[in-house]
Design a protein around this motif. Structure first.
Motif, mmCIF file in Angstrom:
data_model
loop_
_atom_site.group_PDB
_atom_site.id
_atom_site.type_symbol
_atom_site.label_atom_id
_atom_site.label_comp_id
_atom_site.label_asym_id
_atom_site.label_seq_id
_atom_site.Cartn_x
_atom_site.Cartn_y
_atom_site.Cartn_z
ATOM 1 N N LEU A 21 -5.324 13.850 7.761
ATOM 2 C CA LEU A 21 -4.527 14.977 6.898
ATOM 3 C C LEU A 21 -3.485 14.294 6.398
ATOM 4 N N THR A 22 -2.722 13.357 6.935
ATOM 5 C CA THR A 22 -1.551 12.426 6.363
ATOM 6 C C THR A 22 -2.125 11.306 5.693
ATOM 7 N N VAL A 23 -3.275 10.724 5.740
ATOM 8 C CA VAL A 23 -3.656 9.682 4.884
ATOM 9 C C VAL A 23 -4.116 9.942 3.570
ATOM 10 N N PHE A 24 -4.833 11.223 3.583
ATOM 11 C CA PHE A 24 -5.473 11.475 2.387
ATOM 12 C C PHE A 24 -4.406 11.969 1.372
ATOM 13 N N PRO A 25 -3.165 12.412 1.470
ATOM 14 C CA PRO A 25 -2.286 12.470 0.283
ATOM 15 C C PRO A 25 -1.759 10.932 0.171
ATOM 16 N N ILE A 26 -1.673 10.331 0.877
ATOM 17 C CA ILE A 26 -1.240 8.937 0.360
ATOM 18 C C ILE A 26 -2.210 8.084 -0.620
ATOM 19 N N TYR A 27 -3.411 8.204 -0.308
ATOM 20 C CA TYR A 27 -4.548 7.489 -0.950
ATOM 21 C C TYR A 27 -4.687 8.324 -2.331
ATOM 22 N N ALA A 28 -4.450 9.578 -2.190
ATOM 23 C CA ALA A 28 -4.849 10.426 -3.375
ATOM 24 C C ALA A 28 -3.503 10.443 -4.197
ATOM 25 N N MET A 29 -2.197 9.995 -4.032
ATOM 26 C CA MET A 29 -1.172 9.971 -4.954
ATOM 27 C C MET A 29 -1.251 9.561 -6.372
ATOM 28 N N PRO A 30 -2.243 8.624 -6.491
ATOM 29 C CA PRO A 30 -2.225 8.042 -7.841
ATOM 30 C C PRO A 30 -3.110 9.105 -8.759
ATOM 31 N N VAL A 31 -4.076 9.784 -8.028
ATOM 32 C CA VAL A 31 -5.097 10.671 -8.664
ATOM 33 C C VAL A 31 -4.215 11.971 -9.042
ATOM 34 N N PHE A 32 -3.349 12.112 -8.061
ATOM 35 C CA PHE A 32 -2.492 13.494 -8.414
ATOM 36 C C PHE A 32 -1.336 12.958 -9.289
ATOM 37 N N ASP A 33 -0.775 12.015 -9.612
ATOM 38 C CA ASP A 33 -0.068 11.568 -10.579
ATOM 39 C C ASP A 33 -0.645 11.609 -11.817
ATOM 40 N N ASN A 34 -2.021 11.211 -11.761
ATOM 41 C CA ASN A 34 -2.719 11.100 -13.090
ATOM 42 C C ASN A 34 -3.206 12.588 -13.629
ATOM 43 N N LEU A 35 -3.570 13.223 -12.702
ATOM 44 C CA LEU A 35 -3.876 14.822 -12.995
ATOM 45 C C LEU A 35 -2.549 15.471 -13.650
ATOM 46 N N GLU A 36 -1.453 15.259 -13.159
ATOM 47 C CA GLU A 36 -0.246 15.874 -13.591
ATOM 48 C C GLU A 36 0.200 15.203 -14.889
#
Length: 190
Positions: free
Chosen positions: A65-80
């Motif tokens: 649960l703590t690793v997923f947001p770190i590695y998904a952060m570029p995807v989150f930024d791109n979607l935003e």
């Protein structure tokens, strides 16, 4: 965001170091190929307390649960960024950011259930994507900074070329493994 990343990495280290230390203490360098969880569940299941099994699985879940947001952060930024470009706003509202993150998390979960054979082609995907880590930063630094000929430029360019060679060898090894072991592609059968 930096503070959240530091907290996440602290939680990850608090989860993984005890498992690694306990695993090495219990098994030495003879941990089975499935890793620590398979070693506990396969070898010592009848002698292991339920509390210990719950603790180990809880640490693994917390780590995930703590690793997923770190590695998904570029995807989150791109979607935003895509959302703000389409709507013309300066920043996405918190509810929209939450919806985008839930959408991506659901999509990742769907892909992991739909394609359970992805770990067997993971080395191939990693080898194809590894120039982003091993080669491009070195070559981009040389291109952007334009250092004088000689010393640093030659060393950094050599590191970039070494990274490319490593990536080619990685892809070749992954292809060899796929050819040797074969690919059992079962969809929606995790």
């Amino acid at each position: 965001m930096w503070r959240a990343v530091m907290i996440s990495y602290s939680i990850i280290s608090l989860c993984l170091y005890p498992l690694a230390i306990a695993g090495f203490w219990a098994y030495g360098d003879k941990i089975p190929s499935g890793g620590m969880l398979s070693a506990i569940s396969d070898t010592n299941l009848q002698h292991t307390s339920e509390f210990f099994l719950a603790l180990v699985n809880g640490l693994v879940i917390l780590n995930t649960l703590t690793v997923f947001p770190i590695y998904a952060m570029p995807v989150f930024d791109n979607l935003e960024i895509r959302y703000t470009a389409i709507t013309g706003r300066r920043r996405a509202p918190a509810a929209m950011r939450t919806c985008l993150r839930l959408f991506f998390g659901g999509l990742a979960f769907f892909i992991s259930v739909a394609f359970p054979f992805l770990p067997s082609i993971g080395p191939l995907i990693g080898g194809l994507a590894s120039p982003l880590t091993f080669a491009y930063p070195c070559l981009m630094w040389v291109r952007i900074r334009k250092p004088r000929r000689g010393g640093a430029r030659r060393l950094i360019t050599g590191l970039g070329c070494l990274g490319l060679i490593l990536c080619v060898l990685w892809v070749a090894a992954a292809l060899w493994r796929l050819i040797d072991k074969g690919l059992n592609a079962d969809f929606f059968k995790p």
